[in-house]
Design an enzyme around this catalytic site. Structure first.
Site, short mmCIF file in Angstrom:
data_model
loop_
_atom_site.label_atom_id
_atom_site.label_comp_id
_atom_site.label_asym_id
_atom_site.label_seq_id
_atom_site.Cartn_x
_atom_site.Cartn_y
_atom_site.Cartn_z
CG ASP A 27 0.56 -0.07 -6.96
OD1 ASP A 27 0.65 -0.18 -8.20
OD2 ASP A 27 1.04 0.90 -6.35
CB ALA A 67 -0.97 0.00 1.18
N PRO A 95 3.16 4.42 -1.04
CG PRO A 95 3.50 6.44 -2.17
CD PRO A 95 3.54 4.95 -2.36
N GLY A 96 0.62 5.20 -0.24
CA GLY A 96 -0.75 5.37 0.25
C GLY A 96 -1.71 6.09 -0.68
N GLY A 97 -1.23 6.52 -1.84
CA GLY A 97 -2.10 7.25 -2.77
C GLY A 97 -3.30 6.44 -3.23
CE LYS A 98 -1.73 2.48 -8.00
NZ LYS A 98 -0.43 3.14 -7.76
CG ASP A 153 6.68 -11.74 3.06
OD1 ASP A 153 6.11 -11.46 1.98
OD2 ASP A 153 7.75 -12.38 3.10
CB CYS A 169 4.69 2.63 -11.98
SG CYS A 169 5.89 2.34 -10.69
#
Length: 339
Positions: A213, A142, A144-147, A195, A267
């Site tokens: 992600d 998750a 850095p948390g944007g999604k 993990d 990405c």
């Protein structure tokens, strides 16, 4: 005007020097083979950070009265068309064709941020996931948390599990959630440092929706590796990433309830970390099926450039001048039965 041209040249010169030749040479070889003619225009965008853009995702938990009119004055428009198969009313994101950056907001304890700056293509995995109110959702990698923040702009999950294995990135994730999500909602969120490869065993068939992600070779940042030795090491380790990605995906499948769906995203443009990983999971897990994403692709075709010739359950956003989003790979699968 002349001053701005001079400044732009200076910025270009400065940024140009920082491109890591080892990485560029590697990409040149790999992506010419994988992307064909599309690679040269993609390379031009990836090596030109001054033309990259940020979309502005508004935070529904912290309304700012003048923000939307201020964005409109600066040439921003709603980034996603209402015709999309899934676009919740509360989900509001703005983008523009001209490059430039909206000012970032600093983290202030106890105060919610009004918006999140991000690459607009990184919202496609969230929209593909189609989270509904009350569902149990896992964001497996998750930080850095944007999604995670974007998922909460779409719906209010029954339970939302945000996991990040890396210690430093996990703290970053916690801070992001704190900056965007008010107290009553924070109680619905569990942040863990497990993990990701083990979550499927620990919580089998627990979730309605899972986002993977995955850690990947980040083409944009790798091109600007300041340390050539680190770059060489990264390129050597790149071969091992697809194995980790496959294990994370297999764990996600285990964690899904029958009838649940998962979205896998990266990405990177790399076929080994994208299509090959999805093909491997489809051939090794008989209980998952691909889900067609072509409706979503058609809905956002004005905003994004996709690589042609992909299968219907996957999309690859190619960075392009004038809409410099991506790279972003998205694939969607559904679990049809228990394993």
């Amino acid at each position: 005007f002349l001053l701005s041209v001079k400044l732009e040249k200076k910025a270009k010169g400065k940024l140009q020097k920082q491109i890591c030749q080892v990485v560029l040479d590697h990409f040149e070889k790999q992506y010419t083979a994988e992307l064909g003619d599309a690679w040269s225009s993609v390379r031009d965008v990836l090596t030109s950070p001054w033309c990259w853009q940020h979309a502005v995702l508004l935070n529904r938990f912290s309304q700012s009265p003048g923000l939307e009119s201020s964005l409109a004055e600066q040439g921003y428009h709603p980034a996603f068309p209402a015709a999309l198969p899934y676009l919740p009313a509360a989900f509001r994101c703005y983008s523009r064709t001209a490059p430039g950056r909206f000012p970032a907001q600093k983290h202030q304890p106890g105060r919610l941020k009004e918006y999140y700056l991000l690459n607009a293509a990184s919202l496609l995995p969230v929209l593909a996931l189609e989270v509904k109110d009350g569902e149990d959702v896992l964001d497996l990698c998750a930080a850095p948390g944007g999604k995670s923040v974007a998922i909460l702009q779409c719906a209010c999950p029954g339970h939302f599990h945000c996991n990040e294995y890396d210690n430093l990135r996990s703290r970053w994730l916690e801070q992001t959630i704190e900056s965007f999500i008010p107290d009553p909602f924070i109680n619905l969120i569990t942040v863990s440092k497990l993990d990701g490869r083990q979550i499927g065993d620990l919580q089998p068939e627990f979730y309605d929706k899972v986002l993977v992600d995955a850690p990947c070779s980040n083409d944009r940042s790798w091109l600007f590796s300041a340390d050539p030795h680190q770059a060489v090491l990264r390129l050597m380790q790149r071969k091992e990433l697809s194995s980790l990605q496959f294990q994370l995906l297999r764990s996600a499948v285990q964690a899904l309830r029958p009838g649940g769906s998962l979205v896998y995203s990266t990405c990177t443009l790399s076929k080994a970390e994208n299509t090959d990983v999805i093909n491997l999971i489809l051939s090794s897990c008989r209980n998952v099926m691909p889900v067609d994403l072509s409706g979503m692709a058609r809905g956002v075709s004005q905003e994004f450039t996709f690589l042609s010739g992909m299968q219907q359950h996957e999309l690859l956003v190619l960075p392009e001048k004038g809409r410099a989003w991506g790279p972003m790979y998205v694939a969607k699968l559904k679990k049809v039965s228990s394993s």
